[in-house]
Design a protein around this motif. Structure first.
Motif: not given
Lengths: 89, 204
Positions: B24-25, B27-28, B31-32, B72, B76, B80, B115, B119
């Motif tokens: 997940i980290a 992806r974040y 994306m961020n 963020g 998040a 989360e 996360i 983020d």
């Protein structure tokens, strides 16, 4: 006189942490000589494991603490063998 | 001290195994950072069109960066937290036990913190890196030089993100890098079309 102890537990646990980590942690408990974990059944979120612990003078409380800390519960104590020489089932 | 850090890292690795933090980290993070780069490139382009002074670019850029960091971390953390709480409750029902005080609960808490930080910090760091020429060399470089270097750094980060994605998916690094750069160009072009006309009118 040195006594031996053997204990078989029926444990319900989440998939993670896996039995690799659980067995490693259990074997580090004082007095534990050997650990064997066999997965008996697998569900969507949980699995049932047969946990066999053998050793000298380990304390059940400490074992239970490790198992609970890994998010698992002991459903039943299925077998205990204790003595100068372990009996076979 | 070093052994303490090693222990913390080992603990975090354990938690990662349980709570799948890295997936997940990652992806974040992508994306961020992407969000942050495009936002700051937008700030740069907007400032360039109206010919802003460097200190205006810095304050606008840092303002945007701080806002993205707070949004963020906050966003998040809350999402989360909610997601992890739900998971733990479901698992508690399945294992018939309380899990908050266990390794699973602690892993979930660690996941939420890590996360949220990634983020928030990813877009902020991206903003700082892109604005670095304005922050550090505003006396040494001319205004247009700073704009060019900053924008190039933005596109550089976009390309690196593409490389990162390419490596993650084991696909073409170059292709992914170029797709990322294209996003920057599209964003810039749209802004330019929207702002350019007005600015030209204002200047004339």
């Amino acid at each position: 006189m040195v006594y031996d102890k053997l204990m078989v537990l029926d444990v319900l646990k989440p998939h993670e942490p896996s039995i690799l980590e659980l067995s490693k942690k259990l074997s580090s408990v004082a007095g534990v000589g050997a650990v064997d974990i066999t997965i008996v059944s697998v569900d969507r979120r949980v699995e049932t494991a047969k946990v066999t612990i053998e050793g000298g003078d380990f304390q059940y409380d400490k074992i239970l603490k490790v198992i609970n800390d890994y998010g698992a519960t002991v459903k039943s104590i299925d077998r205990v063998s204790f003595g100068k020489k372990l009996t076979s089932p | 001290m070093i052994s303490e850090i090693k222990e913390k890292i080992k603990l975090l690795k354990d938690y990662n195994k349980i709570a799948k933090i890295d997936k997940i980290a990652r992806r974040y993070f992508v994306m961020n950072t992407f969000d942050g780069v495009l936002a700051i490139l937008g700030v740069l382009l907007g400032s360039f069109i109206v010919n802003s002074e460097p200190r205006v670019v810095i304050s606008t850029g840092i303002g945007a960066g701080v806002a993205m960091a707070v949004s963020g971390i906050w966003g998040a953390y809350l999402t989360e937290r909610a997601e992890r709480d739900r998971e733990i409750k479901e698992l508690e029902r399945a294992t018939l036990s309380r899990l908050r005080e266990t390794k699973i609960g602690r892993a979930a808490n660690a996941a939420v913190l890590v996360i949220a930080l990634i983020d928030g910090l990813a877009p902020f760091l991206a903003a700082i890196i892109i604005l670095a020429p304005f922050l550090l060399f505003s006396s040494a470089l001319s205004s247009s030089q700073m704009y060019i270097i900053s924008a190039s750094m933005g596109f550089g980060i976009l390309f690196m993100l593409g490389v990162f994605l390419g490596r993650m998916s084991r696909e073409s690094i170059l292709k992914n890098g170029l797709i990322m750069i294209l996003a920057g160009i599209v964003s810039g072009a749209v802004s330019f079309l929207l702002l350019g006309g007005n600015a030209a009118a204002a200047r004339a």
